[in-house]
Design an enzyme around this catalytic site. Sequence first.
Site, PDB file in Angstrom:
ATOM      1  N   ASP A 206       0.862  -1.177   0.000  1.00  0.00           N
ATOM      2  CA  ASP A 206       0.000   0.000   0.000  1.00  0.00           C
ATOM      3  C   ASP A 206       0.901   1.229   0.000  1.00  0.00           C
ATOM      4  OD1 ASP A 206      -2.443   1.568   0.412  1.00  0.00           O
ATOM      5  OD2 ASP A 206      -1.672   1.855   2.444  1.00  0.00           O
ATOM      6  N   CYS A 207       0.334   2.385  -0.304  1.00  0.00           N
ATOM      7  CA  CYS A 207       1.140   3.608  -0.378  1.00  0.00           C
ATOM      8  C   CYS A 207       0.897   4.525   0.825  1.00  0.00           C
ATOM      9  CB  CYS A 207       0.839   4.341  -1.686  1.00  0.00           C
ATOM     10  SG  CYS A 207       1.938   5.725  -2.014  1.00  0.00           S
ATOM     11  N   ASP A 208      -0.278   5.147   0.878  1.00  0.00           N
ATOM     12  CA  ASP A 208      -0.577   6.122   1.931  1.00  0.00           C
ATOM     13  C   ASP A 208      -0.654   5.453   3.298  1.00  0.00           C
ATOM     14  OD1 ASP A 208      -0.994   8.483   0.205  1.00  0.00           O
ATOM     15  OD2 ASP A 208      -2.662   7.304  -0.567  1.00  0.00           O
TER      16      ASP A 208
ATOM     17  N   ASP B 239      -1.495  -0.666   5.883  1.00  0.00           N
ATOM     18  CA  ASP B 239      -1.783  -0.132   7.217  1.00  0.00           C
ATOM     19  C   ASP B 239      -3.276   0.007   7.480  1.00  0.00           C
ATOM     20  OD1 ASP B 239      -2.326   3.289   7.182  1.00  0.00           O
ATOM     21  OD2 ASP B 239      -1.884   2.188   5.350  1.00  0.00           O
TER      22      ASP B 239
END
Length: 232
Positions: A9-11, A169
């Site tokens: 995931d990124c953010d 997250d």
Amino acid sequence: MPLPLLLFDCDGTLVDSEPLLADEMSTGLNSVGLPFLPSDYLGEFRGTRFRNIVAQLQARHGDVSNDRLDSMETTMRANLARRLAQELTTIPGAKEALQQLSAYPSAVVSNGPEGKIRTVLKATGLDHYFAERLFSGYTANCWKPEPCLHLHAASIMGFSAAHCIAIDDALVGVRAALDAGMRVIHLNRFPDAETTPENAIMISSMFQLPAVVRQLSQEVSPAAEPYYSEGK
């Protein structure tokens, strides 16, 4: 032994963009009469597709015309892109984890637009770890918590779901990857507020990630080398 595919995931997993995103969402949504605090995103909506947030707010507070919503979103994303380029930092331990895991095939799987993914990776110096291996919900036309985005990324990269490890997250991403049949590592930075779903492995810091990935690799490594090329 061939290594499994890591889907990041990124953010909130690689970059600490969520406080900036929450702030700009609040400004934009309130400007069209949809009450929203930054804490609402970080508490209730973290990781959720923006238009799904808008739909839920309209159900509570009344409809807003599509023209106003489109104009607001364009302005919000422009303001956010400017702030991301200027203010963004990485999640502690993310860069170190990527360095230690650089031998693994990897990709980014995000609900955000591809342009935003590129902006945040470039702003934080993480772009060279992933090259063009970026998978956006807007490009694939499917978003977490549905499993299709993870499955799409795995398929394009030439891996089965069973030979992937997803790192996320947000609970929407954790559940999406679990539903896709992948092994999942939950970066739980808010253990007092969130419970890691059953069958996911919890870590509280990205500094812990390399050791957990190496341990899981013994369980999920494919029997044969899949199609994978640098820069794909």
